[in-house]
Design a protein around this motif. Sequence first.
Motif, short mmCIF file in Angstrom:
data_model
loop_
_atom_site.label_atom_id
_atom_site.label_comp_id
_atom_site.label_asym_id
_atom_site.label_seq_id
_atom_site.Cartn_x
_atom_site.Cartn_y
_atom_site.Cartn_z
N SER A 240 0.78 -1.13 -0.03
CA SER A 240 0.04 0.08 -0.06
C SER A 240 1.07 1.19 -0.01
O SER A 240 2.06 1.25 0.32
CB SER A 240 -0.97 -0.03 1.35
N ARG A 241 0.41 2.44 -0.44
CA ARG A 241 0.99 3.78 -0.66
C ARG A 241 1.37 4.02 0.89
O ARG A 241 0.61 4.12 1.83
CB ARG A 241 0.02 4.89 -1.15
N PRO B 298 3.70 -3.68 -9.37
CA PRO B 298 2.44 -3.94 -8.45
C PRO B 298 1.36 -4.74 -8.86
O PRO B 298 0.57 -4.98 -8.47
CB PRO B 298 1.95 -2.36 -8.40
N ASP C 88 -1.65 2.25 -9.51
CA ASP C 88 -0.26 2.06 -8.84
C ASP C 88 0.62 1.93 -9.81
O ASP C 88 1.90 2.46 -9.62
CB ASP C 88 -0.32 0.70 -8.22
#
Length: 740
Positions: A25-26, A134, A152
């Motif tokens: 995840s970011r 990703p 992503d």
Amino acid sequence: MADNKTATPMKRVSRACTFCRARKSRCDLEANGGQPPCNRCARENRECVLASSHRGGSRIRKKTLSISAPTTAHNLTPLLPVQEHRTQSNQLTPTSVPSLQSPQNLNDVHQNASLTAIPTSNPEDEASSGGESPIDNTIPRNPSDAWQLLKDVAKVESGNAAATIGVAQNGVGHAHPTQENTERAARGSGNVPHTGIKTYRLVREGYLTPEVIQMLVQQYFENYHCYLPLVPRQYFEVGAIDRFAITDKHLLTAVLTIASKDWVDQPHIHQSISRYMHDLVSGIAAGHDCEVEAVEALLLLAEWEPPGLRHNIEAVGRGEEDRSAWMHVGMALRTGYFLSLDRTSFRQESDEEAKVDARKRFAWANCYVSDRLISVRIGRAFWARGPGPMTGLSSRDFPTLQPLFDGDEDYGKIFQAILDLTQLYSNVHDVLYSGMRSSNQMMLMGDYVKYVDDFRTAIDRWYATWGNIACSKHIKMTLEMAYQYLRLYTNAFVFQAQISQAIARKKAETPLREHLRRVFSNVGSLPDARFIWGSVAAAKAFLTILATQIDPIKHLRYMPLRFYLYSIYSAVFLYKARSFGVMNELEQRAVQALIQQSIDVLHQASLSPQDPGSRYARLLELLWMKPLKLGHHIVKDSMQSPAARSDAGSQLSSTGSIKMDAGGYMQYSPANDFSWLDLEAVGDFVSSDLIPGQNPGMLAPLGGFQTGPAAFMASANVMNWQGQAAANNFQFDLNGNLLF
């Protein structure tokens, strides 16, 4: 040129913590200038450690390289979101709150900042470094998942391109400046950097000070938190206001909006906070990025509906808050679905994931509760269609609600009781009030009895389980009131069925009003008498709790809005029952005294005429003491002095449409065109006047010609009461609501 072509291109240095990288995840490190903790770790109160990486350039193993280089403003990520800045034409005028220094230009802070890039590598981080695409090992389940994967990939590629440019300019690498270096540069340039609570827009623009915000948060915790403990307890600790503002600005603003509505001597504070809250809610509706805290903020607003979020507040309550709550709950649910909060209804995660999902699970469970309760209040279908929290969840599944010390409230058990009761609300609404066609058929066939009996048994079992729960008295009273209103909601359906059956049996030559009053004058002779008595008893029990068991200043003033509205529904129901002649004279006296007590308590709980208590107390006053105009004479149905209207009573009695009892109280015809579940129609009724020459028993709303559902309701009633409607044309509006 040839050497440049053969040179190995440099990639960006990864800046992500180990936890976010493992979740793929970011990792948002912008709020702290590129340094831990990131937003996710700060929000979940976990240790945030930057993961090492071997990406980019030559691999230097077991060595570190530290290089300082000047930076410019365009290389830095602002500390604050762009959408929070206001143009000069839309700038709010600061009001008289405690003084605060003017916000400094953020670009000045970064003029001479230095940075340190430390590229490291570790072979053991190969699996978690995020070096692979990703899109690897992921199968999209729908177009939205595919779009997210492509998004992503685009972020990674754009980051690599930006890192390559930075490397070319600086020689080796480029990273965000640390907070320490940023502050050192700011001190050197004479500016003070914005950190923590000072990054919050209302502080940055001078509307509030950190001290005022701390006071409002504390007041919210003391007065409101116990009724809906959505705000994580960590934010009520001393010194947590900085983290609250950085990680959960939607939730913080909702807390401030609710708490500031009590500061009636400083209305500008509530107005300023409400404008910012309105901007944030508009951003959620527009699709801005948000997390679970935005869902929590919307749910809090739906429970209290602060007045600053509405454009116009009428002197008499007409159910406007229900409409606002309906919209806020709807947005919370749609946002929750987008954030996949509904997936937390099933306990299939690991122990580590359970810690992360605990907050999300509790937020989604409250989405379910709010959805069911608002739908029951306004008679609409449920928003939520996916999995609800009724999948075996119990108090242990909400660890954030468990008591920490002896004497703490066990909010876990309290919430489990609310969940169980909400499921009963949901079932009653689904079966009995599901729609016009099914409800109509059920009334005609009489097969509702088995459902109502089963529901009554289940409601009694709930009370036997949770009626003696160990908690504070004011919290226990909210459970008691919710239980009594569910009894009323369930039994009132049978009352409506008896009315519909009586209309179907009426002979053409018999006036409908006389027919109905004759049918209900002896309730004991009806086959469903126990349900009718049960509905009247539940309404009286609810108002008795309101009038005698709750301190209006210490507790009622801060209770969620639904308990105010439940009291109004109960009082309107008793008014309808009185119109049909269900009560004898002695019972009418007791009910009228109870209504007056309830009106007094609602006024005491209000800080201003704009508060819900005062506005809805005024609605009950108009309903139970409605002035009637006959020609040029005005007669007021006053509960305090019935003898004062004896002369007017004899005049009205001669018309044959409005009767006076022995005490001089007016007995309205059952032909009043509003439902006890439709507060807007009740408002139309109490604000109407008699037209000269019109039948005094039929009241015409002011405002001229009507269209839409209200006009349909009025016309349908007129047809029914005049005996011109078909025998099976029962009282429903276009949305399927019962008109009793």
